[in-house]
Design a protein around this motif. Structure first.
Motif, mmCIF file in Angstrom:
data_model
loop_
_atom_site.group_PDB
_atom_site.id
_atom_site.type_symbol
_atom_site.label_atom_id
_atom_site.label_comp_id
_atom_site.label_asym_id
_atom_site.label_seq_id
_atom_site.Cartn_x
_atom_site.Cartn_y
_atom_site.Cartn_z
ATOM 1 N N ASP A 76 0.768 -1.289 -0.233
ATOM 2 C CA ASP A 76 0.326 0.141 0.134
ATOM 3 C C ASP A 76 0.968 1.518 -0.049
ATOM 4 N N SER A 78 0.159 4.319 0.309
ATOM 5 C CA SER A 78 -0.520 5.162 1.789
ATOM 6 C C SER A 78 0.232 5.786 3.339
ATOM 7 N N GLN A 173 -7.701 -3.372 -3.175
ATOM 8 C CA GLN A 173 -8.709 -3.239 -2.037
ATOM 9 C C GLN A 173 -10.645 -2.689 -1.941
ATOM 10 N N GLN A 195 -6.753 5.687 5.279
ATOM 11 C CA GLN A 195 -6.770 4.956 3.709
ATOM 12 C C GLN A 195 -8.499 5.053 3.667
ATOM 13 N N ASN A 198 -8.348 4.433 0.084
ATOM 14 C CA ASN A 198 -8.384 4.074 -0.365
ATOM 15 C C ASN A 198 -9.933 2.413 0.129
ATOM 16 N N THR A 218 -13.220 5.778 9.713
ATOM 17 C CA THR A 218 -11.614 5.653 9.703
ATOM 18 C C THR A 218 -12.038 6.501 11.192
#
Length: 427
Positions: A76, A78, A173, A195, A198, A218
Motif C-alpha cells: 500500500d 498510503s 482494496q 486509508q 482506499n 476511519t
C-alpha cells in the motif's frame, strides 16, 4: 451507547460517511478492517484498529478481520515515501497464521450471530486473471478518480515516484470491499484515517459495479503529544509478539507515556468506562508523580496482550531495576524472560569454568568483564561502596566470586552506582 458514539467520546473517530450511523442502527451490520501481513506480528500501531473491531463487536455487530495475503504481495502506498519490498507467498502465509493467533486474543470468534471471522483476500484473488481483473474491475474507475487520491498525489510529487503495482493497490482494496459486500454482507469498511481514499474507492466500486450502497469510517492516527510517531522507540517498533518486544519493555512503553498521552491512550486502548476514566484522571491530578493513569494503562494493556503473570513480572522487574525490589524473583524466570528484562543493558560473557575456582571481584569487573575500564577504577569504586552484585553490596576488594553467585546457574547482575546495570553471562 452505540458504536459511533463510543468511538466519538473516546476520541477515536476521524471521518464517517453520511448515512453510516443510521445504517448501524438498523440492526446487526457486518464490517471489516484489513491488516497487511508484512510481519509475523502486529505492533502497537495496529491496536487502534483492533480496539475498533472490539467496540464494533461489543455493540452487537459482526467484525471481519481481513488479512491481506494478496494485497501484502503488492504493498500500500498510503503514508509511504517509497515502495516496500515484496514478500514471498511462503513468508506471507507464515505471517497470516501468526496474526490470526494474535487477533484471537481480542475478538470473540464463537459468539453466535456476531462472531468474528477472519478472511484472506488471496482466496478470491488467486484465480483472478489480470485480464479479468482489468475488464471487470478496472473499467469502473477512471484514472482521473484514482489520481485524485492523496496517497497517489504525494508519491507522484515526491522523488521516488509510484509504480503501477502500487497505483493498482486501491483497485485491489476496492475489490476486497466489493467481494465482502457481495459474499459476506459487509456494508462497512473501517481503518485509519490514511486509508480513507482506499476505503471510499471500495464504496464507489460497489456503487458503479452493482448499484449498491456501502459505508466508510476511519479512526484518528495516533501521535504522541511531542509530535513523535506513536509506537516507535529508539530500538524500533513496539510489537505484540513477546519474542520481538519483551513483556517488560512492552509494559515500560506504556508506563513511560507523558501525562497527556496517557490520558488520551487509556481512552483508546482500554475498555474502561467514562466514569472509571474520569476517576483515574482526578486521582492522577492530585499526585501526578505517582503516575496513576500510566500504571492503570500499562497494567490493562499488558495483561490483555500478554498475561497476568507477564504483568506481575514486569512490575517486579521495574521495582528491581528502579526501586528496592528483591532479586529473588529472577530465579523463577526463563532465560528468555530474564534476558528480556535486561534487553538494552550492556552484557559481558564470563567463563563459568573460571568462576568454579573463584575469581577476585576486581579481576571480574575490571578485566574479565569490562564493567569498569580498568581494575584500578573497579577497586576505587568498590572501596567507596558503590558496587553491588545481585543487589548485594560488594564487601571488599578481596572478595571472591564463584558459581554460587549465578542466577539460574548462568547470570550475575552487576550494579555500578544506583542505576547503571550490567549483565554477566557465564558460559
Amino acid at each position: 451507547m452505540n458504536f459511533v458514539e463510543e468511538l466519538r467520546w473516546r476520541g477515536m473517530l476521524h471521518d464517517i460517511m453520511p448515512g453510516t450511523e443510521e445504517k448501524l442502527n438498523e440492526g446487526v451490520i457486518a464490517g471489516y478492517i484489513g491488516f497487511d501481513p508484512t510481519a509475523d506480528s502486529l505492533h502497537v500501531g495496529h491496536l487502534t484498529q483492533i480496539m475498533t473491531l472490539i467496540h464494533f463487536q461489543k455493540a452487537g455487530h459482526k467484525p471481519y478481520a481481513l488479512v491481506g495475503g494478496a494485497t501484502g504481495m503488492v504493498g500500500d502506498p498510503s503514508g509511504k515515501s517509497q515502495e516496500r519490498n515484496l514478500l514471498s507467498a511462503e513468508i506471507l502465509n507464515h505471517n497470516q497464521a501468526a496474526i490470526k493467533k494474535q487477533l484471537e486474543k481480542f475478538l470473540d470468534f464463537n459468539s453466535g450471530a456476531n462472531s468474528a471471522e477472519m478472511v484472506n483476500n488471496y482466496d478470491w484473488f488467486k484465480e483472478f486473471s489480470f485480464l479479468d481483473f482489468i475488464r471487470d474491475v478496472g473499467k469502473h474507475l477512471t484514472v482521473n478518480y484514482m489520481m485524485a487520491k492523496d496517497s497517489v498525489k504525494k508519491r507522484l510529487e515526491g522523488d521516488s515516484g509510484l509504480s503501477f503495482t502500487e497505483f493498482s493497490y486501491q483497485l485491489i482494496q476496492g475489490y476486497d470491499f466489493y467481494y465482502l459486500w457481495k459474499h459476506k454482507g459487509c456494508f462497512l469498511q473501517m481503518g485509519g484515517s490514511d486509508q480513507w481514499g482506499n476505503i471510499v474507492t471500495g464504496t464507489e466500486l460497489i456503487r458503479r459495479k452493482a448499484q449498491g450502497e456501502a459505508f466508510a469510517l476511519t479512526t484518528q492516527l495516533i501521535k504522541k503529544a511531542d509530535g513523535n510517531k506513536f509506537g516507535k522507540t529508539e530500538s524500533g517498533a513496539v510489537w505484540l509478539d513477546p519474542s520481538r518486544t519483551s513483556p517488560y519493555k512492552f509494559y515500560q512503553f506504556w508506563l513511560n507515556a507523558s501525562d497527556e498521552d496517557a490520558k488520551n491512550w487509556i481512552r483508546i486502548f482500554t475498555l474502561k468506562s467514562k466514569e472509571e476514566l474520569e476517576a483515574l484522571d482526578a486521582e492522577h491530578d492530585v499526585a501526578p508523580h505517582l503516575r496513576v493513569v500510566q500504571k492503570a494503562l500499562a497494567k490493562d494493556i499488558t495483561i490483555r496482550v500478554h498475561s497476568e503473570d507477564d504483568y506481575e513480572t514486569a512490575v517486579k522487574s521495574s521495582e528491581f531495576l528502579f526501586g528496592n525490589g528483591s532479586i529473588d524473583f529472577l530465579n523463577g524466570l526463563s532465560d528468555d524472560n530474564l534476558l528480556g528484562i535486561f534487553d538494552g543493558i550492556e552484557q559481558f560473557q564470563v567463563s563459568k569454568e573460571e568462576l568454579s575456582a573463584g575469581v577476585n571481584v576486581v579481576d571480574l569487573l575490571g578485566d574479565k568483564a569490562k564493567v569498569f575500564p580498568s581494575k584500578s577504577e573497579a577497586k576505587k569504586m568498590i572501596q567507596g561502596g558503590g558496587v553491588s552484585l545481585n543487589k548485594t553490596k560488594v564487601g571488599g576488594v578481596d572478595q571472591l566470586i564463584d558459581q554460587s553467585s549465578l542466577i539460574n546457574n548462568k547470570f550475575i547482575v552487576a550494579q555500578k552506582g544506583k542505576k547503571n546495570y550490567f549483565l554477566l553471562i557465564a558460559e
